[in-house]
Scaffold this active site. Structure first.
Site, PDB file in Angstrom:
ATOM      1  N   THR A 149      -5.895   1.156  -5.272  1.00  0.00           N
ATOM      2  CA  THR A 149      -5.460  -0.191  -4.864  1.00  0.00           C
ATOM      3  C   THR A 149      -6.151  -1.275  -5.685  1.00  0.00           C
ATOM      4  O   THR A 149      -5.516  -2.234  -6.130  1.00  0.00           O
ATOM      5  CB  THR A 149      -5.765  -0.403  -3.359  1.00  0.00           C
ATOM      6  OG1 THR A 149      -5.055   0.592  -2.631  1.00  0.00           O
ATOM      7  CG2 THR A 149      -5.340  -1.779  -2.885  1.00  0.00           C
ATOM      8  N   ASP A 158       1.546  -0.299  -4.942  1.00  0.00           N
ATOM      9  CA  ASP A 158       0.314  -0.184  -5.731  1.00  0.00           C
ATOM     10  C   ASP A 158       0.160   1.185  -6.391  1.00  0.00           C
ATOM     11  O   ASP A 158      -0.270   1.310  -7.526  1.00  0.00           O
ATOM     12  CB  ASP A 158      -0.931  -0.544  -4.899  1.00  0.00           C
ATOM     13  CG  ASP A 158      -1.134   0.305  -3.650  1.00  0.00           C
ATOM     14  OD1 ASP A 158      -0.293   1.184  -3.363  1.00  0.00           O
ATOM     15  OD2 ASP A 158      -2.149   0.087  -2.956  1.00  0.00           O
ATOM     16  N   HIS A 159       0.520   2.232  -5.645  1.00  0.00           N
ATOM     17  CA  HIS A 159       0.357   3.607  -6.159  1.00  0.00           C
ATOM     18  C   HIS A 159       1.056   4.551  -5.195  1.00  0.00           C
ATOM     19  O   HIS A 159       1.456   4.144  -4.103  1.00  0.00           O
ATOM     20  CB  HIS A 159      -1.127   3.979  -6.266  1.00  0.00           C
ATOM     21  CG  HIS A 159      -1.887   3.744  -4.987  1.00  0.00           C
ATOM     22  ND1 HIS A 159      -1.757   4.548  -3.879  1.00  0.00           N
ATOM     23  CD2 HIS A 159      -2.755   2.756  -4.628  1.00  0.00           C
ATOM     24  CE1 HIS A 159      -2.525   4.083  -2.906  1.00  0.00           C
ATOM     25  NE2 HIS A 159      -3.137   2.985  -3.329  1.00  0.00           N
ATOM     26  N   GLU A 199       0.835  -1.209   0.000  1.00  0.00           N
ATOM     27  CA  GLU A 199       0.000   0.000   0.000  1.00  0.00           C
ATOM     28  C   GLU A 199       0.873   1.263   0.000  1.00  0.00           C
ATOM     29  O   GLU A 199       1.742   1.421   0.857  1.00  0.00           O
ATOM     30  CB  GLU A 199      -0.910  -0.039   1.245  1.00  0.00           C
ATOM     31  CG  GLU A 199      -1.724   1.215   1.522  1.00  0.00           C
ATOM     32  CD  GLU A 199      -2.721   1.564   0.426  1.00  0.00           C
ATOM     33  OE1 GLU A 199      -3.366   0.658  -0.115  1.00  0.00           O
ATOM     34  OE2 GLU A 199      -2.837   2.776   0.104  1.00  0.00           O
TER      35      GLU A 199
HETATM   36  C1  GP9 Z   1      -9.295  -0.555   1.145  1.00  0.00           C
HETATM   37  C2  GP9 Z   1      -7.932  -0.396   0.647  1.00  0.00           C
HETATM   38  C3  GP9 Z   1      -7.596   1.023   0.293  1.00  0.00           C
HETATM   39  O1  GP9 Z   1      -9.816  -1.849   1.163  1.00  0.00           O
HETATM   40  O2  GP9 Z   1      -7.472  -1.354  -0.211  1.00  0.00           O
HETATM   41  O3  GP9 Z   1      -7.520   1.295  -1.027  1.00  0.00           O
HETATM   42  P1  GP9 Z   1      -6.984   2.738  -1.569  1.00  0.00           P
HETATM   43  O4  GP9 Z   1      -7.765   3.798  -0.824  1.00  0.00           O
HETATM   44  O5  GP9 Z   1      -5.510   2.813  -1.269  1.00  0.00           O
HETATM   45  O6  GP9 Z   1      -7.258   2.663  -3.010  1.00  0.00           O
END
Ligand code: GP9
Length: 413
Positions: free
Chosen positions: A80, A253-254, A38
């Site tokens: 995500t 992821d980002h 994340e």
């Molecule tokens: C929530 C989590 C957050 O289930 O995966 O996603 P994001 O806000 O980072 O896209």
């Protein structure tokens, strides 16, 4: 195959026959463990604050892995969930809507489905509730045999939105050790989600007082926890005898640090850490690490430019699975020489891309845009020779959208 051939040619490439590919089948038949980090940006790898590494476990892993150090994020507004979708499909996410909200109940051709036909069991793990980002539809659409969410992980050891990454990895490992092999598994981490607040008891790095109460300080602490929990996961996989027979991927992821979220003090701290202004490149670059124990032990840094859409074809190659006849994929295998054309939607205006030389930031038309040299990040005045790349990126994105929209309804209901 014809579509894949056209995609390759729009980027100035040819499809390479499987027998001529480097590293083909290097991890054939192995389990796959994908860790999606994340908000994990590439500048964290190797970064030291006051002489201390922020991510010592990942830094160690990099020394025994293929480390792709020039990779750009390609997610859209589904952040995500888009990263999950891209890893499993190598298709462009939608530029206006989180794709997981628009694809519900489509039968999406995907890596889990192809691996399934090759005898793999497929599963994905995330500690949040599965309906966030419509994942309760997305996961079956992607063909995962099984998903594990809050209803499996419970509410112990909360960090931010859900149970901690340690709970994710340790309770996930409990499932892996009982699973039929080979398996394909994804772990979607969460503890380092914005606003990056980690309980004191979980902090693994001592930062100088100037970081107290800053977003940068919290970001570094959260990602240091990410790293520590991955270190414990690696130890556990070794203990369970799962490490040596797996291919392990880690990628971000980002981005986590948006320009607009960086106030004066944070901006200064970040520039001091990086040694330069926070550039488009720093913002959009994520690490991609592929570890094949016993095969990549010497380590290799691959500096060729790529993007998230390239992960799936790269993994398929080392698994010895030929996807050119099976899956329409807009990315390419990063272990072969290629010409790169990485479209970035949403985070750049439509038509934005990275190629071997520049990041192109569009405006009204091609000529009004801005281009930055990838090496120096200096603005380039004459970028007219890249117009065909701009046109090809738009065409590739249109092809991906139309492919998506024509997918049949899923039969799962
Ligand atoms: C929530 C989590 C957050 O289930 O995966 O996603 P994001 O806000 O980072 O896209």
């Amino acid at each position: 195959y014809a579509i894949n051939k056209k995609i390759a040619s729009l980027k100035g490439n040819q499809l390479i026959p499987q027998k001529d590919r480097k590293y083909n089948g290097l991890g054939k038949g192995r389990n796959v463990i994908v860790i999606q980090g994340e908000s994990f940006q590439n500048f964290l790898i190797g970064l030291k604050v006051n002489g201390k590494e922020v991510t010592p476990n990942l830094n160690k892993l990099v020394k025994h892995s293929f480390y792709f150090s020039n990779v750009f994020q390609q997610v859209g507004p589904g952040n995500t969930s888009d990263a999950e979708l891209i890893m499993n499909t190598s298709l462009f996410p939608d530029s206006n809507t989180p794709t997981s909200l628009t694809v519900g109940n489509k039968d999406i051709p995907s890596l889990p489905k192809v691996l399934n036909q090759n005898g793999y069991r497929t599963m994905t793990f995330h500690t949040d509730k599965v309906n966030f980002w419509n994942r309760d539809q997305l996961y079956p659409d992607l063909g995962f045999d099984k998903y594990y969410d809050e209803s499996y992980f419970g509410d112990e050891d909360q960090v931010g939105m859900a149970s901690s990454d340690d709970v994710l990895y340790q309770k996930g490992a409990d499932i892996l050790k009982k699973s039929k092999e080979p398996f394909y598994s994804m772990f979607i981490s969460l503890s380092s989600h914005h606003p990056f607040v980690i309980p004191d008891t979980k902090q693994t790095i001592d930062l100088p007082p100037e970081y107290d109460g800053t977003l940068i300080g919290d970001y570094l602490k959260a990602q240091s926890y990410t790293d520590a929990s991955i270190g414990r996961f690696i130890d556990r996989l070794k203990q369970e005898g799962l490490w040596d027979n797996s291919v392990i991927l880690f990628y971000g992821d980002h981005l986590g640090l948006q320009d607009k979220a960086l106030g004066g003090q944070d901006q200064e701290l970040l520039e001091k850490l990086l040694g330069h202004k926070y550039s488009l490149e720093d913002r959009y670059k994520i690490p991609f690490i592929m570890t094949i124990p016993g095969k990549t032990d010497q380590g290799k840094q691959i500096t060729r430019v790529g993007g998230q859409l390239d992960f799936m074809p790269t993994l398929a190659n080392v698994l010895g699975v030929n996807i050119d006849h099976k899956l329409v994929h807009f990315g390419q295998d990063m272990l072969q020489p290629f010409n790169t054309l990485t479209g970035i939607r949403y985070y750049l205006p439509t038509g934005g891309f990275v190629n071997n030389n520049i990041i192109y930031y569009p405006n009204e038309g091609f000529e009004d845009g801005d281009a930055f040299d990838l090496k120096s990040m200096e603005r380039i005045k004459d970028f007219s020779s890249y117009k065909s790349d701009y046109e090809h990126v738009l065409e590739l994105e249109r092809m991906s959208d139309s492919y998506f929209s024509q997918l049949p309804e899923s039969k799962k209901n």
